[in-house]
Design an enzyme around this catalytic site. Sequence first.
Site, PDB file in Angstrom:
ATOM      1  N   SER A 180     -51.290  49.358  30.714  1.00  0.00           N
ATOM      2  CA  SER A 180     -49.938  49.901  29.983  1.00  0.00           C
ATOM      3  C   SER A 180     -50.479  51.048  28.998  1.00  0.00           C
ATOM      4  O   SER A 180     -51.720  51.005  28.384  1.00  0.00           O
ATOM      5  CB  SER A 180     -49.225  48.796  28.974  1.00  0.00           C
ATOM      6  OG  SER A 180     -48.505  49.202  28.344  1.00  0.00           O
ATOM      7  N   TYR A 193     -50.294  41.601  23.536  1.00  0.00           N
ATOM      8  CA  TYR A 193     -49.898  42.168  24.773  1.00  0.00           C
ATOM      9  C   TYR A 193     -50.718  43.448  24.824  1.00  0.00           C
ATOM     10  O   TYR A 193     -51.528  43.726  25.721  1.00  0.00           O
ATOM     11  CB  TYR A 193     -48.547  42.502  25.119  1.00  0.00           C
ATOM     12  CG  TYR A 193     -48.203  43.403  26.306  1.00  0.00           C
ATOM     13  CD1 TYR A 193     -48.263  42.642  27.563  1.00  0.00           C
ATOM     14  CD2 TYR A 193     -47.854  44.606  26.311  1.00  0.00           C
ATOM     15  CE1 TYR A 193     -47.898  43.352  28.811  1.00  0.00           C
ATOM     16  CE2 TYR A 193     -47.704  45.457  27.437  1.00  0.00           C
ATOM     17  CZ  TYR A 193     -47.410  44.817  28.620  1.00  0.00           C
ATOM     18  OH  TYR A 193     -47.509  45.532  29.882  1.00  0.00           O
TER      19      TYR A 193
END
Length: 293
Positions: A180, A193
């Site tokens: 990400s 995350y």
Amino acid sequence: MSERADLSSIPAQQQEWPGSLAALDPRPDHGETSWQGRARLAGRRALVTGGDSGIGRATAIAFAKEGADVAIAHLPQEQADADDTVAAVRAEGRTGVSFATDLREHQANVELAAGAVSALGGLDVLVCNAAFQMSHDELRDFPPDQVRRTFETNVFSTFWLVHELAPHLADGGSIVVTTSVQAYQPSSHLVDYAATKAALTNKAALTNMVVNLAQELGAQGTRVNAVAPGPIWTPLIPATMSADKVEGFGADVPLGRAGHPVEVAAAYVFLASDEASYVSGTVLGVTGGKPVF
């Protein structure tokens, strides 16, 4: 491109976790009609985790349109979306199967690996895309169990699946890990995350899994790469963020909008194909202009 929904001004909305494609407004493009295959993955067999919706769904559909048979993994709560993905794969004349499983447990990954190999008659491509996230405004609001769950899903499962499937991916196989842009520009409300995604890409954390696996598995002819998406419009967004954070999601990137899942799928097709035969140990950003360095 003109037939796709405008994602430059996403309205405020929320869903119960893990989210449903049917409730997503506007509906993103997963490539069912827009992707034009060129047989770049003809005869390949692929396992895509998190394949029920979002990036995983678009990748599974693109793979099928490029000639691959596809197995997907998903949570039991996502069965309806998973069934739709499998139907889209089969509509291309390819084998499509799904496995309802929670990848936080080692044994679940072992069984998924064995099941996918059995169902497809082998494996050529592994896409580790399943991920868990849940946003909180303050560090003190992050429950200990959530941090554990995030790492188990996003990091441990990747390692366990690669461990199980590496022997099947020798001599030309490909592994693609979803990381990400959060690894490089973390959001404070996604601290756990972002940390897991950094663990998959940054040299400073978790022994740089993708790069090290590329070094380890290169000798057997397996390529290992990663895709770092930016803000992509999927059910995970309204299911894990407050409505005020969802409103205008993705508008802060240089291109001024969130991305459609199919726009990320192109990166997975490239990395899984022979076009990327000399690409290994790299991270390909699909971020709408945000840097991944």
